[in-house]
Design a protein around this motif. Structure first.
Motif, PDB file in Angstrom:
ATOM      1  N   TYR A  98      21.665   5.127   2.127  1.00  0.00           N
ATOM      2  CA  TYR A  98      21.818   3.737   1.658  1.00  0.00           C
ATOM      3  C   TYR A  98      20.441   3.106   1.455  1.00  0.00           C
ATOM      4  O   TYR A  98      20.200   2.424   0.451  1.00  0.00           O
ATOM      5  CB  TYR A  98      22.621   2.932   2.672  1.00  0.00           C
ATOM      6  N   GLU A 106      25.066  -0.820  -4.762  1.00  0.00           N
ATOM      7  CA  GLU A 106      25.726  -2.087  -4.430  1.00  0.00           C
ATOM      8  C   GLU A 106      25.239  -3.212  -5.345  1.00  0.00           C
ATOM      9  O   GLU A 106      24.040  -3.470  -5.441  1.00  0.00           O
ATOM     10  CB  GLU A 106      25.439  -2.438  -2.968  1.00  0.00           C
ATOM     11  N   ALA A 112      24.417  -6.327   0.259  1.00  0.00           N
ATOM     12  CA  ALA A 112      23.378  -5.309   0.456  1.00  0.00           C
ATOM     13  C   ALA A 112      22.421  -5.723   1.570  1.00  0.00           C
ATOM     14  O   ALA A 112      22.019  -4.904   2.404  1.00  0.00           O
ATOM     15  CB  ALA A 112      22.621  -5.076  -0.843  1.00  0.00           C
TER      16      ALA A 112
END
Length: 287
Positions: A98, A106, A112
């Protein structure tokens, strides 16, 4: 009730205030909505949050990533607490992916940011649970890289993630990190300030005096020629107030006159940092 702070250093919704309390015997179904549980609802709903220990299946990991990015603070806190208990060998790669992909596509920037804040807390909690210095150092480096995010929630969370790592790394490594964050950097005054505040929290507030942190900040804020040093000093005061909370109150009265003086500084960046720091410090004295 188990305080989340014992696992992750600070509740994800917090900015130096009271720690959240979470009953780890509560079930996933009673704590999270069906939307957050997603395809893991069938497997998780009847289980207690404490039963997240060692979970590593894709459904549970996906749930954790959703929960820590939710808008509701209580949901995020519970998501962080559960995620810290999961199998770190399975979860850490998802967290790192991520970060490496800048949000994994995102589009909701607020989500986020919330997720990044949650990741910092989860990674710090995992490092604390492991007690492993190598992992703590890796996590500390990851957290430090997040400090450049210009979001207060993320930076406070990163500071608390760093604090968890420093408790594992110990005094020597903590002192080295203090020196690093005290030095001038291209990352900006707020990034340096939050980083230093996190290390101080990990070493405990006594390090403000024992490691000469306040003395060095006083020297920087008094610099007539180095506007960057003045900005860093006042910004750091504000970060310390936000991250240490009530632990910084004893020092606040002594530094407010210096901060007030810089509210009239000729350099706009110094004035802005001083005004923010004053607001943070006064918020501790007059909550």
């Amino acid at each position: 009730p188990v305080p989340i702070s014992t696992m992750v250093g600070q509740a994800s919704s917090g900015h130096g205030g009271a720690h959240s309390q979470l009953d780890m015997s509560a079930t996933f179904g009673a704590t999270f909505s069906a939307k957050v549980l997603g395809d893991a609802a069938g497997a998780l709903s009847g289980k207690a949050l404490s039963e997240a220990e060692g979970m590593k299946d894709a459904g549970a990991l996906g749930f954790a990533m959703r929960a820590i990015g939710e808008e509701d603070a209580r949901t995020r806190d519970a998501g962080v607490a559960a995620a810290v208990l999961m199998d770190s060998s399975a979860l850490l790669p998802k967290l790192e992916h991520y970060l490496d992909t800048d949000g994994d596509g995102e589009n909701d920037h607020d989500r986020a940011d919330r997720t990044a804040a949650g990741i910092a807390l989860v990674m710090g909690g995992i490092a604390a649970r492991s007690g492993d210095a190598a992992m703590a150092k890796k996590v500390a480096d990851r957290c430090s890289a997040l400090l450049v995010c210009p979001n207060d929630m993320v930076q406070v969370a990163v500071a608390n993630g760093l604090a968890s790592c420093v408790r594992v790394l110990g005094e020597g490594e903590g002192k080295a990190m203090l020196d690093e964050f005290m030095a001038a950097s291209a990352n900006g005054a707020m990034a340096q300030g939050y980083g230093l505040a996190g290390v101080v929290k990990g070493l405990k507030s006594k390090s403000l005096v024992s490691h000469g942190v306040l003395a060095k900040l006083e020297e920087k804020i008094g610099s007539k020629k180095d506007q960057g040093a003045r900005e860093q000093a006042v910004a750091t005061y504000g970060c310390l107030a936000k991250v240490l909370g009530h632990l910084f109150e004893a020092y606040t009265v002594k530094i407010i006159p210096s901060i007030l003086a810089k509210c009239g500084d000729k350099v706009p960046e110094v004035r802005a940092a001083a005004e923010d720091a004053l607001k943070a410090c006064m918020g501790r004295l007059c909550p």
